[in-house]
Design a protein around this motif. Structure first.
Motif, PDB file in Angstrom:
ATOM      1  N   SER A 183       0.824  -1.204   0.000  1.00  0.00           N
ATOM      2  CA  SER A 183       0.000   0.000   0.000  1.00  0.00           C
ATOM      3  C   SER A 183       0.859   1.256   0.000  1.00  0.00           C
TER       4      SER A 183
ATOM      5  N   VAL B 193     -13.797   3.076   4.960  1.00  0.00           N
ATOM      6  CA  VAL B 193     -13.172   3.859   3.902  1.00  0.00           C
ATOM      7  C   VAL B 193     -13.381   5.332   4.224  1.00  0.00           C
TER       8      VAL B 193
ATOM      9  N   ILE C 287      -9.403  -5.819   1.775  1.00  0.00           N
ATOM     10  CA  ILE C 287     -10.286  -4.668   1.584  1.00  0.00           C
ATOM     11  C   ILE C 287     -11.745  -5.096   1.513  1.00  0.00           C
ATOM     12  N   THR C 288     -12.000  -6.230   0.890  1.00  0.00           N
ATOM     13  CA  THR C 288     -13.390  -6.644   0.632  1.00  0.00           C
ATOM     14  C   THR C 288     -13.908  -7.693   1.606  1.00  0.00           C
TER      15      THR C 288
ATOM     16  N   LEU D  37     -19.051  -3.504   2.469  1.00  0.00           N
ATOM     17  CA  LEU D  37     -18.351  -2.471   1.732  1.00  0.00           C
ATOM     18  C   LEU D  37     -18.607  -2.645   0.239  1.00  0.00           C
TER      19      LEU D  37
ATOM     20  N   LEU E 160      -7.333   4.111  -2.824  1.00  0.00           N
ATOM     21  CA  LEU E 160      -8.242   3.632  -3.863  1.00  0.00           C
ATOM     22  C   LEU E 160      -8.377   4.645  -4.995  1.00  0.00           C
TER      23      LEU E 160
ATOM     24  N   TYR F 104      -9.270   6.333   0.736  1.00  0.00           N
ATOM     25  CA  TYR F 104      -8.400   5.226   1.124  1.00  0.00           C
ATOM     26  C   TYR F 104      -9.097   4.253   2.066  1.00  0.00           C
ATOM     27  N   HIS F 105      -8.613   3.004   2.043  1.00  0.00           N
ATOM     28  CA  HIS F 105      -9.078   1.960   2.938  1.00  0.00           C
ATOM     29  C   HIS F 105      -8.280   2.080   4.230  1.00  0.00           C
ATOM     30  N   GLU F 106      -8.971   2.288   5.345  1.00  0.00           N
ATOM     31  CA  GLU F 106      -8.294   2.657   6.582  1.00  0.00           C
ATOM     32  C   GLU F 106      -7.382   1.570   7.149  1.00  0.00           C
TER      33      GLU F 106
END
Length: 405
Positions: free
Chosen positions: A37, A258, A114-115, A120, A394, A386-388
């Motif tokens: 990341s 997010v 992320i998923t 989400l 993203l 962004y994904h925290e």
């Protein structure tokens, strides 16, 4: 009122060539995902600066989608082409000779991380459109399916009009009708095309009340002022001031982990001065040093639809051979003369009142100034979505004029 109004769709296309990624999945520590990341964030900043050097208009793109596409493409390459791709992506330091599957595995694990929360709404997909009887290596097919869950479809590129319609319909479906007419023409000699899509839809955790939205002045520069619908919300927000940069940072969280980070240059500070100073290191510092305080936020509504021909930009970032006849893509196809002819990138975004999440990421940091009563976004600003948990960037963008789409 619609529940979700913060909407984004993004498309990236590689024509003539696509990627490959070796097949054995490795279970890697989450710290390495954080490294990925971080590297991707610096690639995003470098790409932003390259795009911004061409014009002083709005900018919006998805660094995750671009880097995912080219990371996979790097596994179809060898020699100088392979080295240039990884260096251009800022991933060369993550490569391990004894682990050829490391980078695609990291992208796979990042996507899973992320998923993993099913609520989400983030849909990232990849598809490979191949000319019928194209002699693609079986390993390429297996690996792109394994690591990127790619759809593989045969297309009669000789029927250019039919192919354009078929691919545009696929993109439209994958982005929930947000990205349409991605392709207008197609070279009938196309051998293989890669499509990467990413679609995000999120609702602010604390929505802006539309009854408080009113037209206010937005100062594009000292000579140009536009009227733009501006949202208002008074609440507790995480924010900080980067004294050395001459800018303030505000976190507007969405539901489900997010957030959007707004970077607003101080009055009198030209945004172009800040361009060269935005780095992954600085981004991480911002997040760590956010402090919570009651604040009045004034934020413009805006929509953007941006397109980029990356095959004209990436060579200036060191990715040269992949777009030339000297491209080494032998892990994809043994035929000579195969190259990437076109990389198209399109992103759309719509921000309004209902479209944000309160996460607590607060540590000691820069000594803050006394808190301002208001955070008024009435001049050019930057934003990052962004994904925290992973700090994965993203989307990122720059708004110079919120009234232009």
């Amino acid at each position: 009122m619609e529940l979700h109004k913060m909407k984004m769709g993004f498309i990236s296309i590689v024509a003539f060539m696509c990627f490959l990624a070796p097949v054995h999945q490795a279970h890697l520590p989450s710290a390495t995902i954080a490294d990925l990341s971080y590297k991707n964030m610096d690639f995003a900043m470098n790409l932003y600066r390259k795009i911004s050097s061409y014009h002083d208009k709005n900018i919006f793109f998805s660094p995750l989608s671009i880097s995912t596409s080219f990371a996979a493409l790097s596994m179809a390459s060898d020699g100088v082409t392979h080295e240039e791709i990884l260096k251009g992506l800022n991933l060369d330091q993550l490569e391990r000779a004894d682990q050829p599957e490391l980078i695609p595995s990291l992208f796979q694990l990042l996507h899973e991380n992320i998923t993993q929360n099913g609520s989400l709404i983030l849909d990232q997909g990849m598809a490979v459109f191949m000319r019928q009887q194209f002699p693609v290596e079986k390993m390429f097919k297996d690996q792109i399916k394994t690591f990127f869950d790619a759809d593989i479809k045969s297309v009669d590129f000789a029927d250019a009009e039919g192919s354009v319609s078929f691919i545009n319909e696929y993109i439209k479906h994958k982005t929930q009708d947000k990205v349409t007419e991605m392709l207008s023409t197609l070279d009938p000699l196309t051998q293989l095309m890669l499509i990467n899509t990413i679609f995000f839809q999120g609702a602010w955790q604390k929505p802006f009340n539309p009854n408080f939205t009113e037209n206010t002045s937005f100062y594009i520069d000292n000579y140009n002022i536009v009227q733009v619908p501006t949202m208002f919300l008074e609440d507790k927000f995480y924010w900080m001031e980067d004294i050395h940069l001459g800018a303030k940072v505000l976190k507007l969280p969405y539901q489900e982990g997010v957030s959007m980070l707004i970077l607003l240059p101080n009055k009198g500070i030209d945004y172009t001065v800040i361009d060269d100073k935005i780095t992954a290191k600085r981004f991480v510092i911002w997040i760590k040093r956010l402090q919570k305080s009651k604040l009045e936020v004034n934020m413009p509504k805006f929509k953007m639809e941006e397109s980029y021909s990356l095959h004209n930009i990436l060579p200036h970032m060191g990715m040269v051979s992949i777009f030339s006849t000297s491209a080494n893509l032998t892990k994809l196809c043994k035929e000579e003369g195969i190259k990437v002819s076109e990389v198209l990138h399109k992103a759309v975004i719509d921000v309004d009142e209902t479209g944000t999440t309160a996460a607590a990421a607060t540590t000691s940091g820069i000594i803050p100034y006394s808190l301002p009563r208001t955070f008024t976004v009435n001049r050019p600003f930057f934003f990052f979505i962004y994904h925290e948990e992973t700090n994965c960037l993203l989307f990122m963008g720059r708004v110079i004029d919120p009234t232009t789409n």
